[in-house]
Design a protein around this motif. Structure first.
Motif, PDB file in Angstrom:
ATOM      1  N   CYS A 305       0.830  -1.208   0.000  1.00 51.99           N
ATOM      2  CA  CYS A 305       0.000   0.000   0.000  1.00 51.99           C
ATOM      3  C   CYS A 305       0.862   1.256   0.000  1.00 51.99           C
ATOM      4  N   ARG A 306       1.944   1.241   0.752  1.00 55.41           N
ATOM      5  CA  ARG A 306       2.826   2.412   0.777  1.00 55.41           C
ATOM      6  C   ARG A 306       3.450   2.650  -0.599  1.00 55.41           C
ATOM      7  N   GLU A 307       3.841   1.578  -1.259  1.00 62.10           N
ATOM      8  CA  GLU A 307       4.413   1.749  -2.588  1.00 62.10           C
ATOM      9  C   GLU A 307       3.379   2.280  -3.574  1.00 62.10           C
ATOM     10  N   LEU A 308       2.169   1.745  -3.516  1.00 60.14           N
ATOM     11  CA  LEU A 308       1.130   2.215  -4.435  1.00 60.14           C
ATOM     12  C   LEU A 308       0.749   3.656  -4.160  1.00 60.14           C
ATOM     13  N   ALA A 309       0.704   4.036  -2.890  1.00 61.29           N
ATOM     14  CA  ALA A 309       0.401   5.428  -2.546  1.00 61.29           C
ATOM     15  C   ALA A 309       1.451   6.361  -3.144  1.00 61.29           C
ATOM     16  N   GLY A 310       2.722   5.922  -3.096  1.00 64.05           N
ATOM     17  CA  GLY A 310       3.790   6.724  -3.676  1.00 64.05           C
ATOM     18  C   GLY A 310       3.698   6.841  -5.185  1.00 64.05           C
ATOM     19  N   ARG A 311       2.938   5.942  -5.794  1.00 65.42           N
ATOM     20  CA  ARG A 311       2.760   5.973  -7.248  1.00 65.42           C
ATOM     21  C   ARG A 311       1.427   6.589  -7.652  1.00 65.42           C
ATOM     22  N   GLY A 312       0.725   7.167  -6.675  1.00 62.08           N
ATOM     23  CA  GLY A 312      -0.487   7.909  -6.997  1.00 62.08           C
ATOM     24  C   GLY A 312      -1.790   7.159  -6.886  1.00 62.08           C
ATOM     25  N   VAL A 313      -1.766   5.954  -6.322  1.00 64.47           N
ATOM     26  CA  VAL A 313      -2.999   5.184  -6.151  1.00 64.47           C
ATOM     27  C   VAL A 313      -3.690   5.615  -4.860  1.00 64.47           C
ATOM     28  N   ASP A 314      -4.994   5.787  -4.919  1.00 65.97           N
ATOM     29  CA  ASP A 314      -5.799   6.112  -3.737  1.00 65.97           C
ATOM     30  C   ASP A 314      -5.921   4.842  -2.895  1.00 65.97           C
ATOM     31  N   VAL A 315      -5.084   4.713  -1.880  1.00 67.41           N
ATOM     32  CA  VAL A 315      -5.025   3.484  -1.103  1.00 67.41           C
ATOM     33  C   VAL A 315      -6.294   3.280  -0.279  1.00 67.41           C
ATOM     34  N   ALA A 316      -6.917   4.365   0.171  1.00 65.26           N
ATOM     35  CA  ALA A 316      -8.183   4.223   0.905  1.00 65.26           C
ATOM     36  C   ALA A 316      -9.233   3.581   0.002  1.00 65.26           C
ATOM     37  N   LEU A 317      -9.265   4.007  -1.253  1.00 69.15           N
ATOM     38  CA  LEU A 317     -10.203   3.419  -2.213  1.00 69.15           C
ATOM     39  C   LEU A 317      -9.835   1.965  -2.477  1.00 69.15           C
ATOM     40  N   LEU A 318      -8.544   1.684  -2.598  1.00 64.15           N
ATOM     41  CA  LEU A 318      -8.085   0.317  -2.814  1.00 64.15           C
ATOM     42  C   LEU A 318      -8.540  -0.603  -1.691  1.00 64.15           C
ATOM     43  N   ARG A 319      -8.364  -0.176  -0.449  1.00 61.60           N
ATOM     44  CA  ARG A 319      -8.720  -1.006   0.697  1.00 61.60           C
ATOM     45  C   ARG A 319     -10.208  -1.341   0.714  1.00 61.60           C
ATOM     46  N   GLN A 320     -11.014  -0.456   0.183  1.00 59.50           N
ATOM     47  CA  GLN A 320     -12.456  -0.683   0.158  1.00 59.50           C
ATOM     48  C   GLN A 320     -12.889  -1.595  -0.981  1.00 59.50           C
ATOM     49  N   ASN A 321     -11.963  -1.897  -1.881  1.00 60.46           N
ATOM     50  CA  ASN A 321     -12.346  -2.627  -3.095  1.00 60.46           C
ATOM     51  C   ASN A 321     -11.465  -3.839  -3.346  1.00 60.46           C
ATOM     52  N   ILE A 322     -11.123  -4.522  -2.248  1.00 60.12           N
ATOM     53  CA  ILE A 322     -10.329  -5.743  -2.324  1.00 60.12           C
ATOM     54  C   ILE A 322     -11.157  -6.917  -1.843  1.00 60.12           C
ATOM     55  N   ILE A 323     -11.041  -8.020  -2.560  1.00 60.32           N
ATOM     56  CA  ILE A 323     -11.506  -9.303  -2.039  1.00 60.32           C
ATOM     57  C   ILE A 323     -10.261 -10.181  -1.939  1.00 60.32           C
ATOM     58  N   TRP A 324     -10.016 -10.737  -0.766  1.00 61.41           N
ATOM     59  CA  TRP A 324      -8.795 -11.483  -0.503  1.00 61.41           C
ATOM     60  C   TRP A 324      -8.901 -12.907  -1.044  1.00 61.41           C
ATOM     61  N   THR A 325      -7.806 -13.394  -1.630  1.00 64.29           N
ATOM     62  CA  THR A 325      -7.801 -14.744  -2.193  1.00 64.29           C
ATOM     63  C   THR A 325      -6.413 -15.373  -2.026  1.00 64.29           C
ATOM     64  N   PRO A 326      -6.326 -16.691  -2.143  1.00 62.41           N
ATOM     65  CA  PRO A 326      -5.023 -17.305  -2.394  1.00 62.41           C
ATOM     66  C   PRO A 326      -4.505 -16.830  -3.753  1.00 62.41           C
ATOM     67  N   SER A 327      -3.212 -16.976  -3.976  1.00 59.79           N
ATOM     68  CA  SER A 327      -2.642 -16.482  -5.231  1.00 59.79           C
ATOM     69  C   SER A 327      -3.079 -17.307  -6.432  1.00 59.79           C
ATOM     70  N   CYS A 328      -3.481 -18.564  -6.205  1.00 61.95           N
ATOM     71  CA  CYS A 328      -3.926 -19.430  -7.297  1.00 61.95           C
ATOM     72  C   CYS A 328      -4.778 -20.540  -6.691  1.00 61.95           C
ATOM     73  N   GLY A 329      -5.153 -21.506  -7.507  1.00 64.26           N
ATOM     74  CA  GLY A 329      -5.865 -22.666  -6.985  1.00 64.26           C
ATOM     75  C   GLY A 329      -4.920 -23.562  -6.191  1.00 64.26           C
TER      76      GLY A 329
END
Length: 352
Positions: A305-329
């Motif tokens: 999140c810190r890296e994305l914030a430094g690249r201009g991503v709205d991290v608060a918006l990101l946190r509200q729009n995540i569904i957590w998953t394993p990386s694959c099956g």
């Protein structure tokens, strides 16, 4: 109000268990709000990634596969063109609303035992469910595995690719309709991991346009059913490929391939601003999972999140729009490792 609440989890699809009740119990514990139905390829070869959604082509003889391995379009055999024509007739009848045409496409038998068990036992296992998640194999990944009569990947042949995509459309639509009978929002992932081959020197004839057109055809058919659609890719692809598609969710391996996503921060920010969501696959589906804890995964996420914030991503918006998953099956893993991964997922969701 968003169709997806924050701090929810789901899975990619496959598990290594030998019985549906065992798999459903694992899913219910880890992801009670957005469960997925289980694929058990270790129990039933019909549930393998390549063959599960092309059962209609196998039953009609348009495809052949000895012991469900190495499917081939046997165009040189007598009567193949007639079998292909029969497939198209049934496909067109289905798309025109002929309920009788569904029989050859029905999601039934051993290939879809997990889906049947999921629906029949849904109220028992998932009383807290807010939505349900399904999956269909992607056209590029399947199309590069299934061969023509010369041993060439069928995806490169316009006629064979069209047959494959039409088959996947019907199977995806029927799955959406089955899941909708549960009366909850439905999310379906198109699992297409080999999208990473687009633009590589080893596949110079594989064009972005053809690959995304195949994907988009399935996406549009699912959207017409009123369900949410995601694409899962567990490798380092050019994420702009998916940002340019009309998707609700992009699912990626955030454990191994986060850097590639971070490099596309501008596209990610635009995707989120337009209402897109990310399936954040930060639980590794490998032996590496034994070295992780919910706390270590959360720490890694905060760094991301810190890296994305430094690249201009709205991290608060990101946190509200995540569904957590394993990386694959997890279908190819030992059972204890798969269950540890699902346990990590539950622990992470409890902490964030």
């Amino acid at each position: 109000m968003s169709w997806l609440k924050p701090c929810r989890a789901t899975g990619i699809g496959s598990l290594p268990h030998q019985s549906e009740p065992e798999a459903l119990a694992v899913i219910a514990k880890a992801m009670p709000h957005w469960p997925h139905w289980p694929q058990l390829p270790g129990k039933m070869p019909e549930q393998g990634f390549v063959v599960q959604y092309v059962q209609p082509l196998l039953s009609l003889g348009v495809l052949k596969a000895a012991a469900l391995k190495d499917p081939v379009f046997p165009r040189l055999e007598d009567g193949w063109e007639e079998k292909a024509a029969e497939f198209y007739e049934r496909y067109l009848a289905f798309m025109n609303g002929d309920s009788g045409a569904e029989q050859v496409f029905a999601l039934a038998g051993e290939a879809f035992a997990g889906l049947d068990a999921f629906i029949k036992n849904f109220a028992y296992y998932f009383p807290q469910a807010e939505g349900v998640k399904g999956h269909v194999s992607g056209p590029l990944t399947v199309g590069l595995q299934i061969k023509d009569e010369r041993g060439r990947a069928c995806f490169y042949d316009d006629t064979l690719r069209e047959i494959l995509v039409r088959c996947l459309i019907v199977e995806a639509v029927l799955e959406a309709r089955k899941l909708k009978t549960l009366g909850l929002p439905v999310l379906i992932f198109i699992d297409d991991p080999v999208l990473f081959l687009i633009g590589t020197s080893t596949h110079i004839t594989l064009t972005r346009e053809v690959a995304t057109d195949a994907l988009n055809t399935i996406i549009r058919a699912l959207k017409a059913e009123g369900v949410k659609v995601g694409v899962h890719a567990c490798a380092g692809i050019d994420w702009s490929i998916l940002f340019d598609l009309p998707l609700d969710v992009i699912s990626f391996d955030a454990y191994h391939y986060f850097t590639g996503m971070a490099l596309k921060a501008q596209g990610l920010a635009g995707f989120l601003a337009q209402g897109g969501k990310l399936a954040w696959g930060l639980i590794p589906t490998s032996e590496e999972a034994w070295q992780e804890t919910p706390a270590s995964i959360q720490e890694r996420f905060e760094e991301q999140c810190r890296e994305l914030a430094g690249r201009g991503v709205d991290v608060a918006l990101l946190r509200q729009n995540i569904i957590w998953t394993p990386s694959c099956g997890t279908g190819a893993l030992p059972i204890d490792l798969a269950e540890h991964i699902y346990g990590l997922l539950a622990g992470v969701v409890a902490k964030v």
